[in-house]
Scaffold this active site. Structure first.
Site, PDB file in Angstrom:
ATOM      1  N   ARG A  95       8.753  53.447   8.900  1.00  0.00           N
ATOM      2  CA  ARG A  95       8.680  54.626   8.027  1.00  0.00           C
ATOM      3  C   ARG A  95       9.213  55.836   8.791  1.00  0.00           C
ATOM      4  O   ARG A  95       9.069  55.920  10.023  1.00  0.00           O
ATOM      5  CB  ARG A  95       7.228  54.908   7.630  1.00  0.00           C
ATOM      6  CG  ARG A  95       6.709  54.003   6.540  1.00  0.00           C
ATOM      7  CD  ARG A  95       7.279  54.359   5.155  1.00  0.00           C
ATOM      8  NE  ARG A  95       6.753  53.494   4.127  1.00  0.00           N
ATOM      9  CZ  ARG A  95       7.355  52.392   3.651  1.00  0.00           C
ATOM     10  NH1 ARG A  95       8.528  52.013   4.125  1.00  0.00           N
ATOM     11  NH2 ARG A  95       6.810  51.684   2.691  1.00  0.00           N
ATOM     12  N   HIS A 112      17.488  53.657   3.480  1.00  0.00           N
ATOM     13  CA  HIS A 112      16.283  52.886   3.141  1.00  0.00           C
ATOM     14  C   HIS A 112      16.651  51.637   2.321  1.00  0.00           C
ATOM     15  O   HIS A 112      16.145  51.433   1.213  1.00  0.00           O
ATOM     16  CB  HIS A 112      15.279  53.758   2.375  1.00  0.00           C
ATOM     17  CG  HIS A 112      13.866  53.245   2.494  1.00  0.00           C
ATOM     18  ND1 HIS A 112      12.772  54.061   2.610  1.00  0.00           N
ATOM     19  CD2 HIS A 112      13.368  51.974   2.525  1.00  0.00           C
ATOM     20  CE1 HIS A 112      11.665  53.331   2.691  1.00  0.00           C
ATOM     21  NE2 HIS A 112      12.012  52.049   2.640  1.00  0.00           N
TER      22      HIS A 112
HETATM   23  N1  LIG Z   1      12.852  49.852   5.510  1.00  0.00           N
HETATM   24  C1  LIG Z   1      12.488  49.067   4.520  1.00  0.00           C
HETATM   25  O1  LIG Z   1      13.285  48.771   3.629  1.00  0.00           O
HETATM   26  C2  LIG Z   1      11.098  48.499   4.503  1.00  0.00           C
HETATM   27  C3  LIG Z   1      10.796  47.477   3.591  1.00  0.00           C
HETATM   28  C4  LIG Z   1       9.522  46.923   3.607  1.00  0.00           C
HETATM   29  C5  LIG Z   1       8.575  47.375   4.520  1.00  0.00           C
HETATM   30  N2  LIG Z   1       8.894  48.353   5.405  1.00  0.00           N
HETATM   31  C6  LIG Z   1       7.900  48.820   6.393  1.00  0.00           C
HETATM   32  O2  LIG Z   1       7.446  47.702   7.144  1.00  0.00           O
HETATM   33  C7  LIG Z   1       6.049  47.864   7.386  1.00  0.00           C
HETATM   34  C8  LIG Z   1       5.418  46.554   7.820  1.00  0.00           C
HETATM   35  O3  LIG Z   1       5.280  45.676   6.713  1.00  0.00           O
HETATM   36  P1  LIG Z   1       4.443  44.310   6.848  1.00  0.00           P
HETATM   37  O4  LIG Z   1       4.364  43.719   5.484  1.00  0.00           O
HETATM   38  O5  LIG Z   1       4.980  43.480   7.944  1.00  0.00           O
HETATM   39  O6  LIG Z   1       3.029  44.898   7.285  1.00  0.00           O
HETATM   40  P2  LIG Z   1       1.738  44.100   7.808  1.00  0.00           P
HETATM   41  O7  LIG Z   1       1.829  42.657   7.418  1.00  0.00           O
HETATM   42  O8  LIG Z   1       0.564  44.874   7.380  1.00  0.00           O
HETATM   43  O9  LIG Z   1       1.875  44.151   9.396  1.00  0.00           O
HETATM   44  C9  LIG Z   1       1.665  45.310  10.134  1.00  0.00           C
HETATM   45  C10 LIG Z   1       1.732  44.963  11.623  1.00  0.00           C
HETATM   46  O10 LIG Z   1       1.649  46.171  12.384  1.00  0.00           O
HETATM   47  C11 LIG Z   1       0.634  46.000  13.370  1.00  0.00           C
HETATM   48  N3  LIG Z   1      -0.011  47.287  13.641  1.00  0.00           N
HETATM   49  C12 LIG Z   1      -0.606  48.147  12.779  1.00  0.00           C
HETATM   50  N4  LIG Z   1      -1.111  49.211  13.426  1.00  0.00           N
HETATM   51  C13 LIG Z   1      -0.850  49.003  14.730  1.00  0.00           C
HETATM   52  C14 LIG Z   1      -1.134  49.731  15.902  1.00  0.00           C
HETATM   53  N5  LIG Z   1      -1.809  50.896  15.872  1.00  0.00           N
HETATM   54  N6  LIG Z   1      -0.724  49.229  17.087  1.00  0.00           N
HETATM   55  C15 LIG Z   1      -0.075  48.054  17.148  1.00  0.00           C
HETATM   56  N7  LIG Z   1       0.238  47.303  16.058  1.00  0.00           N
HETATM   57  C16 LIG Z   1      -0.153  47.774  14.868  1.00  0.00           C
HETATM   58  C17 LIG Z   1      -0.368  45.037  12.759  1.00  0.00           C
HETATM   59  O11 LIG Z   1      -1.147  44.482  13.797  1.00  0.00           O
HETATM   60  P3  LIG Z   1      -2.229  43.300  13.516  1.00  0.00           P
HETATM   61  O12 LIG Z   1      -1.397  42.099  13.097  1.00  0.00           O
HETATM   62  O13 LIG Z   1      -2.884  43.106  14.814  1.00  0.00           O
HETATM   63  O14 LIG Z   1      -3.088  43.801  12.396  1.00  0.00           O
HETATM   64  C18 LIG Z   1       0.588  44.056  12.069  1.00  0.00           C
HETATM   65  O15 LIG Z   1       1.054  43.112  12.999  1.00  0.00           O
HETATM   66  C19 LIG Z   1       5.542  48.449   6.065  1.00  0.00           C
HETATM   67  O16 LIG Z   1       4.304  49.090   6.221  1.00  0.00           O
HETATM   68  C20 LIG Z   1       6.648  49.428   5.720  1.00  0.00           C
HETATM   69  O17 LIG Z   1       6.373  50.674   6.314  1.00  0.00           O
HETATM   70  C21 LIG Z   1      10.131  48.926   5.406  1.00  0.00           C
END
Ligand SMILES: NC(=O)c1ccc[n+]([C@@H]2O[C@H](COP(=O)([O-])OP(=O)(O)OC[C@H]3O[C@@H](n4cnc5c(N)ncnc54)[C@H](OP(=O)(O)O)[C@@H]3O)[C@@H](O)[C@H]2O)c1
Length: 308
Positions: free
Chosen positions: A223, A271
């Site tokens: 983000r 994005h």
């Molecule tokens: N650019 C784009 O087009 C696009 C598209 C889709 C998503 N995104 C972004 O990608 C993000 C991730 O998506 P996702 O589905 O993979 O999310 P997710 O499944 O919720 O995974 C989040 C990961 O981040 C880790 N995390 C969270 N807080 C942390 C911290 N303080 N320190 C270290 N690690 C931390 C979590 O750790 P744990 O596993 O230990 O809980 C988990 O491994 C979304 O939130 C969004 O912002 C971007």
């Protein structure tokens, strides 16, 4: 029939509402001005106006239309009802393609080769095996784990960083704040796939990125508010970062007069790293509405305390 209100500041919300109206979603679609909209028990939204959700007293579920829910959790008057997000295979496919493209761009020195073309310079930039390029993934959730697995299959040396320990074949995983430094020190290409939370806001700052080896590259697909723009620009100027591929910005659309458009060695993409197909998103929402009505556990629930 249960009423589902669609609201928020994005063209995707009305598009989804239209799709739901045209199909057999199994719920009644309402929009904020419609008669009886206040009776809605489910809200589907993206970036709702602060306080907008509090106007629905019968709300039992809030459903995001994307993987990230920072755009909803930032509402100070957010009703205390379950919040679900989107988890979709095509979202992971797209993210993996985008991150792989970025990793190959830097690993195969195509950034340098394209710069050489502009100078009419024929230079065969030396290549190295993928196993010698260390890709570090911040955020090893649904998307980060998939990117890690695919890059590992391509032969890269992949490691990841998350809050809690993880086991993933062929991928070293670091966990917790204390492990961030050692993780960064071993990363040539850093991919940010963290959710935006109070802990991760501004995490791509000078102090963090300076811990990468000199000449590392950044692929930022999390983000916009993860990145301290001025710090990244300065690190690029100083050559500490060799390049940055940035897909997400503090203000989107990125204003036409933003200096980022013209920052050397920084690639701006609007994005587009990945989006889930609307029909699939709607099917997930419909499934959760059915579960809500049947009193079954909801899918892809967000932990509001963690913020993801
Ligand atoms: N650019 C784009 O087009 C696009 C598209 C889709 C998503 N995104 C972004 O990608 C993000 C991730 O998506 P996702 O589905 O993979 O999310 P997710 O499944 O919720 O995974 C989040 C990961 O981040 C880790 N995390 C969270 N807080 C942390 C911290 N303080 N320190 C270290 N690690 C931390 C979590 O750790 P744990 O596993 O230990 O809980 C988990 O491994 C979304 O939130 C969004 O912002 C971007």
């Amino acid at each position: 029939m249960i009423k589902v209100v669609f609201l928020g500041r994005s063209t995707d919300v009305p598009r989804l509402a239209q799709l739901a109206r045209g199909g057999n979603a199994g719920f009644a679609v309402v929009e904020p001005g419609d008669p009886g909209a206040r009776q809605a028990e489910v809200a589907v939204c993206w970036r709702p106006e602060p306080g907008a959700l509090a106007a629905y007293p019968r709300l039992r579920l809030i459903h995001g239309i994307a993987a990230g829910v920072d755009n909803i959790l930032c509402d100070p008057q957010l009703p205390r009802v379950p919040l679900c997000r989107v988890v979709a295979t095509d979202l992971a496919d797209g993210m993996s393609e985008f991150a792989t493209w970025g990793a190959l761009l830097y690993h195969r020195n195509l950034d340098r080769t394209l710069a050489n073309q502009r100078l009419h310079r024929w230079q065969r930039v030396p290549q190295q095996p993928a196993a010698r390029t260390r890709v570090g993934i911040m955020g090893m959730g649904v998307l980060g784990s998939r990117v890690a697995a695919d890059l590992q299959r391509l032969g890269f040396s992949v490691h990841g960083w998350a809050r809690r320990p993880k086991a993933l074949d062929g991928v070293r995983c670091h966990a917790g704040a204390d492990a961030l430094g050692p993780f960064l020190a071993q990363t040539d290409i850093l991919v940010c796939l963290l959710p935006l939370t109070a802990e991760t806001r501004g995490i791509l700052n000078r102090a963090t990125l300076q811990q990468l080896p000199r000449g590392a590259a950044l692929i930022h697909v999390g983000r916009g508010d993860h990145m301290v723009t001025a710090d990244v620009q300065r690190l690029l100027e100083e050559g500490h970062l060799r390049g940055a591929l940035v897909d997400v910005f503090e203000h989107e659309p990125l204003p036409a007069d933003s200096p980022l458009w013209d920052t050397s060695n920084l690639i701006v993409t609007p994005h587009i790293a990945s989006t889930a197909d609307n029909a699939g998103v709607l099917e997930q929402i419909a499934e959760n509405v059915r579960r809500l009505q049947a009193g079954k556990p909801l899918l892809n629930l967000v932990d509001p305390a963690l913020g993801y």
